[in-house]
Design a protein around this motif. Structure first.
Motif, PDB file in Angstrom:
ATOM      1  N   PRO A 157       0.827  -1.218   0.000  1.00 31.00           N
ATOM      2  CA  PRO A 157       0.000   0.000   0.000  1.00 31.00           C
ATOM      3  C   PRO A 157       0.856   1.260   0.000  1.00 31.00           C
ATOM      4  O   PRO A 157       1.846   1.371   0.721  1.00 31.00           O
ATOM      5  CB  PRO A 157      -0.808  -0.133   1.290  1.00 31.00           C
ATOM      6  N   GLY A 158       0.471   2.199  -0.868  1.00 36.41           N
ATOM      7  CA  GLY A 158       1.226   3.444  -0.977  1.00 36.41           C
ATOM      8  C   GLY A 158       0.420   4.502  -1.693  1.00 36.41           C
ATOM      9  O   GLY A 158      -0.807   4.483  -1.679  1.00 36.41           O
ATOM     10  N   THR A 159       1.114   5.403  -2.375  1.00 36.57           N
ATOM     11  CA  THR A 159       0.456   6.569  -2.966  1.00 36.57           C
ATOM     12  C   THR A 159       0.124   6.400  -4.451  1.00 36.57           C
ATOM     13  O   THR A 159      -0.567   7.242  -5.021  1.00 36.57           O
ATOM     14  CB  THR A 159       1.345   7.810  -2.810  1.00 36.57           C
ATOM     15  N   ALA A 160       0.627   5.345  -5.075  1.00 41.76           N
ATOM     16  CA  ALA A 160       0.376   5.156  -6.503  1.00 41.76           C
ATOM     17  C   ALA A 160      -0.907   4.349  -6.708  1.00 41.76           C
ATOM     18  O   ALA A 160      -0.998   3.209  -6.236  1.00 41.76           O
ATOM     19  CB  ALA A 160       1.547   4.439  -7.167  1.00 41.76           C
ATOM     20  N   PRO A 161      -1.908   4.911  -7.383  1.00 44.27           N
ATOM     21  CA  PRO A 161      -3.136   4.158  -7.625  1.00 44.27           C
ATOM     22  C   PRO A 161      -2.891   2.990  -8.578  1.00 44.27           C
ATOM     23  O   PRO A 161      -2.125   3.116  -9.545  1.00 44.27           O
ATOM     24  CB  PRO A 161      -4.085   5.189  -8.241  1.00 44.27           C
ATOM     25  N   VAL A 162      -3.510   1.880  -8.286  1.00 39.75           N
ATOM     26  CA  VAL A 162      -3.445   0.702  -9.148  1.00 39.75           C
ATOM     27  C   VAL A 162      -4.746   0.650  -9.945  1.00 39.75           C
ATOM     28  O   VAL A 162      -5.840   0.653  -9.371  1.00 39.75           O
ATOM     29  CB  VAL A 162      -3.270  -0.593  -8.327  1.00 39.75           C
ATOM     30  N   TYR A 163      -4.618   0.605 -11.263  1.00 33.00           N
ATOM     31  CA  TYR A 163      -5.793   0.634 -12.134  1.00 33.00           C
ATOM     32  C   TYR A 163      -6.030  -0.712 -12.797  1.00 33.00           C
ATOM     33  O   TYR A 163      -5.113  -1.306 -13.385  1.00 33.00           O
ATOM     34  CB  TYR A 163      -5.622   1.678 -13.247  1.00 33.00           C
ATOM     35  N   GLY A 164      -7.283  -1.180 -12.709  1.00 34.65           N
ATOM     36  CA  GLY A 164      -7.756  -2.278 -13.521  1.00 34.65           C
ATOM     37  C   GLY A 164      -8.655  -1.712 -14.606  1.00 34.65           C
ATOM     38  O   GLY A 164      -8.794  -0.487 -14.745  1.00 34.65           O
ATOM     39  N   SER A 165      -9.299  -2.578 -15.357  1.00 36.47           N
ATOM     40  CA  SER A 165     -10.123  -2.101 -16.461  1.00 36.47           C
ATOM     41  C   SER A 165     -11.347  -1.324 -15.992  1.00 36.47           C
ATOM     42  O   SER A 165     -11.910  -0.526 -16.737  1.00 36.47           O
ATOM     43  CB  SER A 165     -10.567  -3.280 -17.331  1.00 36.47           C
ATOM     44  N   ASN A 166     -11.757  -1.538 -14.741  1.00 38.87           N
ATOM     45  CA  ASN A 166     -12.926  -0.822 -14.214  1.00 38.87           C
ATOM     46  C   ASN A 166     -12.555   0.344 -13.304  1.00 38.87           C
ATOM     47  O   ASN A 166     -13.409   0.888 -12.614  1.00 38.87           O
ATOM     48  CB  ASN A 166     -13.843  -1.795 -13.465  1.00 38.87           C
ATOM     49  N   GLY A 167     -11.290   0.745 -13.297  1.00 41.84           N
ATOM     50  CA  GLY A 167     -10.885   1.881 -12.484  1.00 41.84           C
ATOM     51  C   GLY A 167      -9.876   1.504 -11.418  1.00 41.84           C
ATOM     52  O   GLY A 167      -9.194   0.480 -11.516  1.00 41.84           O
ATOM     53  N   VAL A 168      -9.790   2.311 -10.375  1.00 40.81           N
ATOM     54  CA  VAL A 168      -8.823   2.080  -9.300  1.00 40.81           C
ATOM     55  C   VAL A 168      -9.224   0.858  -8.480  1.00 40.81           C
ATOM     56  O   VAL A 168     -10.362   0.749  -8.023  1.00 40.81           O
ATOM     57  CB  VAL A 168      -8.716   3.323  -8.387  1.00 40.81           C
ATOM     58  N   VAL A 169      -8.274  -0.071  -8.319  1.00 50.76           N
ATOM     59  CA  VAL A 169      -8.544  -1.308  -7.579  1.00 50.76           C
ATOM     60  C   VAL A 169      -7.631  -1.458  -6.368  1.00 50.76           C
ATOM     61  O   VAL A 169      -7.652  -2.493  -5.700  1.00 50.76           O
ATOM     62  CB  VAL A 169      -8.400  -2.535  -8.500  1.00 50.76           C
ATOM     63  N   GLY A 170      -6.825  -0.442  -6.076  1.00 49.50           N
ATOM     64  CA  GLY A 170      -5.929  -0.510  -4.928  1.00 49.50           C
ATOM     65  C   GLY A 170      -4.823   0.512  -5.060  1.00 49.50           C
ATOM     66  O   GLY A 170      -4.926   1.471  -5.823  1.00 49.50           O
ATOM     67  N   SER A 171      -3.743   0.289  -4.301  1.00 49.86           N
ATOM     68  CA  SER A 171      -2.602   1.206  -4.349  1.00 49.86           C
ATOM     69  C   SER A 171      -1.308   0.412  -4.215  1.00 49.86           C
ATOM     70  O   SER A 171      -1.307  -0.760  -3.839  1.00 49.86           O
ATOM     71  CB  SER A 171      -2.697   2.256  -3.235  1.00 49.86           C
ATOM     72  N   HIS A 172      -0.198   1.075  -4.535  1.00 52.95           N
ATOM     73  CA  HIS A 172       1.121   0.446  -4.446  1.00 52.95           C
ATOM     74  C   HIS A 172       2.116   1.523  -4.039  1.00 52.95           C
ATOM     75  O   HIS A 172       1.859   2.720  -4.211  1.00 52.95           O
ATOM     76  CB  HIS A 172       1.498  -0.163  -5.803  1.00 52.95           C
ATOM     77  N   ASP A 173       3.254   1.088  -3.499  1.00 46.59           N
ATOM     78  CA  ASP A 173       4.219   2.074  -3.006  1.00 46.59           C
ATOM     79  C   ASP A 173       5.083   2.669  -4.114  1.00 46.59           C
ATOM     80  O   ASP A 173       5.693   3.725  -3.929  1.00 46.59           O
ATOM     81  CB  ASP A 173       5.105   1.469  -1.916  1.00 46.59           C
TER      82      ASP A 173
END
Length: 199
Positions: free
Chosen positions: A82-98
């Motif tokens: 978990p961090g400040t970079a949004p993780v995108y899937g085909s339906n939008g933001v699905v989480g975050s990464h450092d």
């Protein structure tokens, strides 16, 4: 309905109702019909013109001539920190990464699942392997203008319907689009649509 008038840039009155969702990670997700219940006027198919510029100032090209659809990465949830970079899937933001995988803002296009959906991340981001992504260096157009252009083209029209819906990159590249040749005009149109979207 919201009315936007950009007097400094000489654009026509634009009336639009925007239903796009802004995500807390700094991106935007485009709903069906590109987020515009009453889209701006267009003069022909795949021609996004809200500022009344002359047809002589516009050109038509295939998407493959103006952008590159890059494949996203495999980044399963168990490997994310978990961090400040949004993780995108085909339906939008699905989480975050450092750590972002794309070191700039850019566009995310659904490849599988919610194929053809278009999202705009205004900060460095991580597109996963169900998506394509487009960084500013991957297109000859203003990136925000391209976001609205892709919403208008509606790539969901050309997704396959066998099994898991998917967007074929080569088919997407064949789609034709008309756009202003000048970067200033592209930014002008993107500014007007952006104001309408945030109203």
């Amino acid at each position: 309905m919201s009315e936007v008038w950009d007097q400094d840039q000489g654009c026509d009155l634009v009336s639009a109702s925007v239903t796009r969702t802004k995500t807390p990670e700094g991106g935007h997700s485009g709903p069906p019909n590109g987020g515009l219940e009453n889209p701006p006027p267009v003069t022909s198919k795949n021609n996004l013109n809200v500022c009344g510029s002359s047809p002589a100032d516009w050109t038509e090209k295939s998407l493959g001539d103006i952008l590159t659809l890059n494949y996203g990465w495999s980044l399963p949830e168990k490997k994310r920190i978990p961090g400040t970079a949004p993780v995108y899937g085909s339906n939008g933001v699905v989480g975050s990464h450092d750590q972002p995988l794309v070191a700039s803002h850019g566009l995310i296009v659904g490849r599988k699942g919610s194929a053809g959906n278009v999202h705009y991340s205004r900060k460095p981001f991580c597109p996963i392997d169900t998506t394509f992504y487009i960084a500013p260096a991957d297109t000859s157009l203003d990136i925000e203008y391209l976001y609205f252009l892709l919403l208008h083209i509606d790539l969901k029209r050309i997704t396959g319907d066998v099994g898991v819906p998917g967007l074929n990159r080569e088919m997407a590249y064949k789609e034709k689009a008309r756009f202003p040749t000048g970067a200033d005009e592209q930014r002008k149109i993107a500014t007007v649509l952006g104001l309408a979207q945030r109203a």
